[in-house]
Scaffold this motif. Structure first.
Motif, PDB file in Angstrom:
ATOM      1  N   LEU A 125       0.814  -1.209   0.000  1.00  0.00           N
ATOM      2  CA  LEU A 125       0.000   0.000   0.000  1.00  0.00           C
ATOM      3  C   LEU A 125       0.852   1.265   0.000  1.00  0.00           C
ATOM      4  CD1 LEU A 125      -2.086  -2.173   0.754  1.00  0.00           C
ATOM      5  CD2 LEU A 125      -3.177  -0.488   2.222  1.00  0.00           C
ATOM      6  N   VAL A 126       1.894   1.264   0.827  1.00  0.00           N
ATOM      7  CA  VAL A 126       2.714   2.463   0.962  1.00  0.00           C
ATOM      8  C   VAL A 126       3.309   2.854  -0.380  1.00  0.00           C
ATOM      9  CG1 VAL A 126       4.759   3.433   2.048  1.00  0.00           C
ATOM     10  CG2 VAL A 126       3.220   1.967   3.362  1.00  0.00           C
ATOM     11  N   TYR A 170       0.432   3.814  -3.164  1.00  0.00           N
ATOM     12  CA  TYR A 170      -0.306   5.060  -2.975  1.00  0.00           C
ATOM     13  C   TYR A 170       0.611   6.272  -3.053  1.00  0.00           C
ATOM     14  CZ  TYR A 170      -4.497   2.395  -1.931  1.00  0.00           C
ATOM     15  OH  TYR A 170      -5.574   1.565  -2.035  1.00  0.00           O
ATOM     16  N   LEU A 171       1.847   6.118  -2.548  1.00  0.00           N
ATOM     17  CA  LEU A 171       2.796   7.230  -2.698  1.00  0.00           C
ATOM     18  C   LEU A 171       3.089   7.468  -4.169  1.00  0.00           C
ATOM     19  CD1 LEU A 171       5.418   6.883   0.168  1.00  0.00           C
ATOM     20  CD2 LEU A 171       3.872   8.798  -0.295  1.00  0.00           C
ATOM     21  N   ALA A 183       0.236   9.206  -5.809  1.00  0.00           N
ATOM     22  CA  ALA A 183       0.210  10.621  -5.431  1.00  0.00           C
ATOM     23  C   ALA A 183       1.211  11.413  -6.252  1.00  0.00           C
ATOM     24  CB  ALA A 183       0.496  10.771  -3.939  1.00  0.00           C
ATOM     25  N   TYR A 185      -0.058  11.764  -9.925  1.00  0.00           N
ATOM     26  CA  TYR A 185      -1.130  12.765 -10.018  1.00  0.00           C
ATOM     27  C   TYR A 185      -0.563  14.162  -9.834  1.00  0.00           C
ATOM     28  CZ  TYR A 185      -5.243   9.721 -10.135  1.00  0.00           C
ATOM     29  OH  TYR A 185      -6.218   8.839 -10.511  1.00  0.00           O
ATOM     30  N   PHE A 186       0.334  14.306  -8.853  1.00  0.00           N
ATOM     31  CA  PHE A 186       0.893  15.624  -8.582  1.00  0.00           C
ATOM     32  C   PHE A 186       1.647  16.152  -9.794  1.00  0.00           C
ATOM     33  CE2 PHE A 186       4.316  18.444  -7.369  1.00  0.00           C
ATOM     34  CZ  PHE A 186       3.614  19.411  -6.676  1.00  0.00           C
TER      35      PHE A 186
END
Lengths: 242, 230, 259
Positions: B197-198, B201-202, B205, B208-209
């Motif tokens: 997960l870590v 999801y990082l 992010a 997307y950023f």
């Protein structure tokens, strides 16, 4: 050609035009003047129904402006109008400004419209600027293009709504020159302006408005020689003082 | 902390994340924007038409969409679209509609409300003199709109429309609630499958950023250029 | 349509055996409001600080403010939610992580923090715009009177800026209420989640979603009306219409898009 009969208009409770009656015959140049807020711009815009009015009657070339059966778009296409702030379409090149209504409204072919547009652009002395955008031209140049754009529709009459009042002084003459030439060719013109020199030189009649009323409608010589009303005298003395 | 950070899981799933996930996200964003702007422009024209039934319809539509959370709207449309399809086609059973079509309809109809407000401001930003000039040249209402007002409205609003598209791009991540494999959905699937997960999801992010930041920087630059031209 | 209507469903007891569906929707509404309210407090506090930082002459402060806003604005709220909920506990020391994971109502706390910080970036944008829309002379006048920079903000700039910002802040607050529905992804049973739960248990989807929609609209109307009253109460006679030019709809949109 343009016949206004007892035209009255209200904005809510405020009456901005009071029983205005005015005729412009074919080939005539009529100047409408008066202090600001006197209703002259509103009056000229009622001629092609850009401003609706509640009472009275206006006909252009025998066609009633107010009649619900009148095809307003079609009528407007036959009356040229020049605006204070030029109102060229900023997203279109000078060429497209000159041709778009010819093509989309009159149904002319691209070639025919372009030929006509470029010929008129040449007439107002701006052939070199055909591919530019309005924002790249000076105010005087824009107004000359706007006149050419209106002429491209082969209008039966031209309306000028303060065509020089948004211009810097050094540009006024180039626009007036075009208008003088147009008048000498026999164009029917109704002109709202403060340019008394132009009125004196070109106009057949001068109409003086104040507070929504037509106070005086006189031959040019008579108007400048000896205006009958006191209000016109005051106005003239102020405007001719400098 | 980062000692057991597994970059390999990202590397292994890159093609799934981008070829499947991001392609879905971008396609959805682009198509929803195109349909949304078109429908939004129509709504704006209705709102400004002065014809009471159209004004009421457009105002009601826009206000409804703006009052309700997007997540609820996603559920609404996921439930409703099959019935609407059935009603339109006249078939006996609710229509089966794929994940992509369903999300596209949702986002296009939802974002249209926001695009409509943008276009309304755009249309009102075109001066009345321009309309008068078009009318004086004999153009009727549709022509005035098509040749004079709307082209200028679009130009004036391009930066805002683009900003809204960036927001839409971020909003599409919410299709996650329908377990649809958009970019975030794909990342989440890998995350749960591999228990990473870590990392996932990082990574999501960051992606997307980078995309949103690059796009909004470009819009800002465009904005500044337009400001100079004016 | 072969849909079976049943508007009486709200008064039936849900599968939990204790509450009617109506009660569950009300619980959901309560959690929606709680989440939005506490998130809004975070958003206003951090948003104001960051927004003010962005207008100060200090390069470091304004740079930090800009970075903060860019960071929170360019990552989808849902992803931020996952970062706080799934990722953050793994990145802190083990003991803290375990404590976080075992916290009762952890999805509520996480949701409030995530939503609050996300909204704070948007509030910061409004605060900056509000301060920048004040006449330039105001700051100079404050400083010229011998006020320090913080005093100038406290007594001159902010009281006026907040009045200007009230309408955009209202819509940000409504956005925060709407965005609180995203917290359902980490398990908070707020209004949208309750509506979906009802739809899944009872199959009366239409009724469930209609109820939720109406509740959101009512909340919207109440907030808008309340803020309008507040705005009227705070208005300074003869001031706002005069020297301060409120940004037009177009300018506001240029600034940050519509929401």
């Amino acid at each position: 050609m343009i016949e206004m009969d007892n035209v009255s208009k209200w904005y809510g409770p405020v009456q901005v035009l009071k029983n205005c009656t005015l005729n412009v015959s074919k080939g005539e140049v009529v100047v409408v003047c008066g202090p600001s807020g006197s209703g002259k711009s509103t009056l000229i815009k009622t001629v092609n129904a850009l401003e609706p009015f509640q009472q009275g009657q206006i006909t252009v070339a025998g066609i009633s402006v107010k009649d619900k059966k009148t095809d307003l778009a079609k009528l407007r296409a036959r009356i040229g109008m020049v605006f204070q702030h030029f109102e060229l379409f900023p997203h279109l090149s000078v060429k497209r400004n000159l041709t778009i209504a010819q093509i989309k409204v009159l149904g002319r072919s691209e070639d025919e419209a372009m030929k006509k547009g470029l010929a008129l652009l040449d007439r107002v002395g701006l052939s070199a600027h055909a591919n530019k955008y309005p924002g790249e031209l000076s105010g005087g140049q824009q107004q000359r293009v706007a006149i050419a754009r209106a002429l491209a529709m082969d209008p039966i009459a031209m309306l000028f709504d303060e065509p020089t009042s948004a211009l810097d002084p050094e540009m006024i003459k180039e626009v007036l020159d075009v208008m003088v030439a147009l008048a000498s060719e026999g164009m029917t013109m109704m002109v709202v302006t403060h340019e008394m020199g132009f009125a004196r030189e070109v106009a057949k009649r001068v109409v003086f408005m104040d507070r929504g009323e037509i106070v005086e409608d006189a031959q040019t010589v008579d108007f400048f020689g000896k205006p009958r009303s006191e209000r016109a005298q005051t106005f003239l003395s102020k405007i001719l003082a400098h | 902390m980062f000692s057991d950070f597994d970059f390999n899981v990202i590397y292994r799933s890159l093609s799934y994340l981008f070829l499947d996930g991001m392609t879905f996200t971008i396609t959805l964003t682009v198509l929803a924007t195109l349909i949304g702007v078109t429908w939004g422009t129509a709504l704006a024209l209705m709102r400004l038409s002065g014809f009471p039934p159209l004004v009421l319809f457009a105002a009601g539509y826009v206000n409804l969409m703006r009052s309700v959370p997007l997540v609820l709207m996603i559920f609404w449309f996921y439930f409703l679209v099959p019935y609407i399809g059935q009603w339109i086609t006249g078939s006996a059973n609710p229509m089966r509609i794929g994940a992509f079509a369903s999300s596209l309809i949702t986002f296009a109809l939802f974002e249209a409300a926001f695009f409509s407000e943008i276009m309304r401001a755009g249309i009102q930003s075109v001066s009345r003199g321009q309309t008068a000039a078009a009318q004086a040249l004999g153009m009727n209402y549709p022509r005035t709109m098509a040749y004079v007002v709307l082209p200028q409205a679009f130009r004036n609003m391009v930066p805002v429309l683009l900003t809204q598209t960036i927001i839409l791009f971020q909003d599409t991540s919410l299709v996650y609630v329908l377990s649809i494999p958009d970019f975030l959905g794909a990342a989440s699937k890998v995350a749960q499958r591999d228990g990473r997960l870590v990392e996932m999801y990082l990574f999501a992010a960051v992606v997307y950023f980078l995309i949103s930041f690059a796009a909004s920087t470009a819009v800002r630059r465009l904005n500044r250029r337009i400001a100079i031209i004016r | 349509m072969n849909y079976r209507w049943n508007w009486g469903i709200f008064w039936q007891v849900s599968p939990d055996g204790a509450h009617t569906y109506f009660q569950l929707l009300m619980y959901g509404t309560w959690w929606t409001l709680c989440t939005a309210f506490f998130a809004w407090i975070i958003a206003l506090t951090f948003g104001s600080l960051v927004g003010v930082a962005r207008t100060t002459p200090n390069k470091w402060l304004s740079g930090f403010g800009n970075a903060y806003v860019e960071l929170f604005r360019n990552i989808p709220l849902l992803v931020q939610m996952f970062l706080w909920y799934f990722v953050m506990p793994e990145l802190v020391p083990d003991s803290v992580g375990t404590w976080l994971k075992q916290l009762p109502n952890s999805s509520f706390y996480t949701g409030v923090v995530a939503l609050g910080l996300y909204s704070s970036a948007r509030v910061a944008e409004q605060v900056r715009a509000g301060i920048n829309s004040l006449p330039r002379g105001q700051r100079a006048a404050g400083l010229a009177m011998g006020l320090t920079l913080p005093q100038t903000y406290r007594y001159v700039l902010l009281p006026n800026a907040y009045r200007i910002m009230l309408p955009p802040l209202t819509s940000e607050f409504i956005n925060t209420i709407k965005n609180s529905s995203v917290v359902l992804t980490i398990g908070l049973m707020e209004l949208t989640a309750r509506a979906r739960e009802m739809s899944e248990y009872s199959f009366q989807t239409f009724e469930a979603f209609t109820a939720a929609t109406i509740i959101y609209i009512v909340i919207n109307i109440i907030v808008t009306e309340g803020m309008r009253r507040l705005e009227r109460g705070l208005a300074i006679p003869g001031y706002l219409g005069g020297r301060i030019k409120k940004p037009s709809l177009l300018q506001r949109m240029r600034l940050r898009g519509v929401q």
